[in-house]
Design a protein around this motif. Sequence first.
Motif, PDB file in Angstrom:
ATOM      1  N   PRO A  23      -9.652   2.396  -2.836  1.00  0.00           N
ATOM      2  CA  PRO A  23      -9.277   2.215  -1.426  1.00  0.00           C
ATOM      3  C   PRO A  23      -7.813   1.808  -1.257  1.00  0.00           C
ATOM      4  O   PRO A  23      -7.200   2.110  -0.238  1.00  0.00           O
ATOM      5  N   ARG A  24      -7.232   1.181  -2.276  1.00  0.00           N
ATOM      6  CA  ARG A  24      -5.811   0.816  -2.186  1.00  0.00           C
ATOM      7  C   ARG A  24      -4.930   2.057  -2.169  1.00  0.00           C
ATOM      8  O   ARG A  24      -3.898   2.080  -1.491  1.00  0.00           O
ATOM      9  N   ARG A  56       4.507  -1.676  -2.793  1.00  0.00           N
ATOM     10  CA  ARG A  56       3.097  -1.310  -2.650  1.00  0.00           C
ATOM     11  C   ARG A  56       2.606  -0.517  -3.863  1.00  0.00           C
ATOM     12  O   ARG A  56       1.484  -0.710  -4.325  1.00  0.00           O
ATOM     13  N   LEU A  57       3.450   0.378  -4.366  1.00  0.00           N
ATOM     14  CA  LEU A  57       3.062   1.165  -5.538  1.00  0.00           C
ATOM     15  C   LEU A  57       2.866   0.289  -6.771  1.00  0.00           C
ATOM     16  O   LEU A  57       2.005   0.554  -7.598  1.00  0.00           O
ATOM     17  N   SER A  58       3.667  -0.752  -6.878  1.00  0.00           N
ATOM     18  CA  SER A  58       3.577  -1.606  -8.066  1.00  0.00           C
ATOM     19  C   SER A  58       2.238  -2.342  -8.148  1.00  0.00           C
ATOM     20  O   SER A  58       1.858  -2.803  -9.217  1.00  0.00           O
ATOM     21  N   SER A  59       1.525  -2.425  -7.043  1.00  0.00           N
ATOM     22  CA  SER A  59       0.217  -3.099  -7.066  1.00  0.00           C
ATOM     23  C   SER A  59      -0.946  -2.127  -7.295  1.00  0.00           C
ATOM     24  O   SER A  59      -2.087  -2.556  -7.415  1.00  0.00           O
ATOM     25  N   LEU A  60      -0.649  -0.823  -7.371  1.00  0.00           N
ATOM     26  CA  LEU A  60      -1.700   0.178  -7.578  1.00  0.00           C
ATOM     27  C   LEU A  60      -1.990   0.363  -9.058  1.00  0.00           C
ATOM     28  O   LEU A  60      -1.155   0.049  -9.903  1.00  0.00           O
ATOM     29  N   PRO A  61      -3.178   0.910  -9.379  1.00  0.00           N
ATOM     30  CA  PRO A  61      -3.485   1.209 -10.782  1.00  0.00           C
ATOM     31  C   PRO A  61      -2.458   2.209 -11.328  1.00  0.00           C
ATOM     32  O   PRO A  61      -2.091   3.162 -10.640  1.00  0.00           O
ATOM     33  N   VAL A  66       1.839   7.494 -10.218  1.00  0.00           N
ATOM     34  CA  VAL A  66       2.393   6.232  -9.717  1.00  0.00           C
ATOM     35  C   VAL A  66       3.706   5.936 -10.430  1.00  0.00           C
ATOM     36  O   VAL A  66       4.701   5.581  -9.809  1.00  0.00           O
ATOM     37  N   ALA A  67       3.714   6.109 -11.753  1.00  0.00           N
ATOM     38  CA  ALA A  67       4.934   5.853 -12.529  1.00  0.00           C
ATOM     39  C   ALA A  67       6.058   6.785 -12.093  1.00  0.00           C
ATOM     40  O   ALA A  67       7.210   6.355 -11.940  1.00  0.00           O
ATOM     41  N   SER A  68       5.733   8.037 -11.858  1.00  0.00           N
ATOM     42  CA  SER A  68       6.740   9.008 -11.412  1.00  0.00           C
ATOM     43  C   SER A  68       7.298   8.631 -10.041  1.00  0.00           C
ATOM     44  O   SER A  68       8.509   8.686  -9.817  1.00  0.00           O
ATOM     45  N   ASP A  69       6.417   8.249  -9.125  1.00  0.00           N
ATOM     46  CA  ASP A  69       6.863   7.834  -7.785  1.00  0.00           C
ATOM     47  C   ASP A  69       7.729   6.582  -7.853  1.00  0.00           C
ATOM     48  O   ASP A  69       8.720   6.464  -7.119  1.00  0.00           O
ATOM     49  N   MET A  70       7.376   5.658  -8.746  1.00  0.00           N
ATOM     50  CA  MET A  70       8.166   4.439  -8.870  1.00  0.00           C
ATOM     51  C   MET A  70       9.559   4.747  -9.437  1.00  0.00           C
ATOM     52  O   MET A  70      10.555   4.184  -8.980  1.00  0.00           O
TER      53      MET A  70
END
Length: 161
Positions: A23-24, A56-61, A66-70
């Motif tokens: 849900p996150r 917000r991304l840093s708190s996601l699994p 996610v790593a690419s977006d960060m």
Amino acid sequence: MKKLILICFVLLVGCASEPKTDPRITEFLQWKKATSSQAQAGTVKFLDFYIEAYNRLSSLPKDDYVASDMRLLSQLIPLARKYDNKEISKADFEDQKRILSEQSNAALDAKEDEKNQAALRAYIANRANQPKPYQIPIPAKNETVNCTSNMMGQTVYTNCK
């Protein structure tokens, strides 16, 4: 009774057909869509949008996406800072943002291709170690091979020595 069966069926089909998403992640995507539109319209600064997205991304699994977006956001934040400080024009900002996004997508695609190639190599190596069905030894040059065949019903049996 029929209604109960129908309700159970609908629930089972609904649960089985829809993948479970954290849900996150859903919340982040909804926030990103809304806030991105606001940043494009100018009601939110791009710098604020990118910093909040990074947090917000840093708190996601963690996964490759996610790593690419960060990584992309870590490049977009200084760019947005330059744009907000009027050091670069809107056109330059958009061009550099597009280039960075394309590079990020290409890197992610390359990583995905690398994973697929590794999986294919592992599959081929595994297949190479499997016993090969119907393996027939090839005789050496000038070696005679004696074969006899027998037919039993519709099946032919061949024996070579």
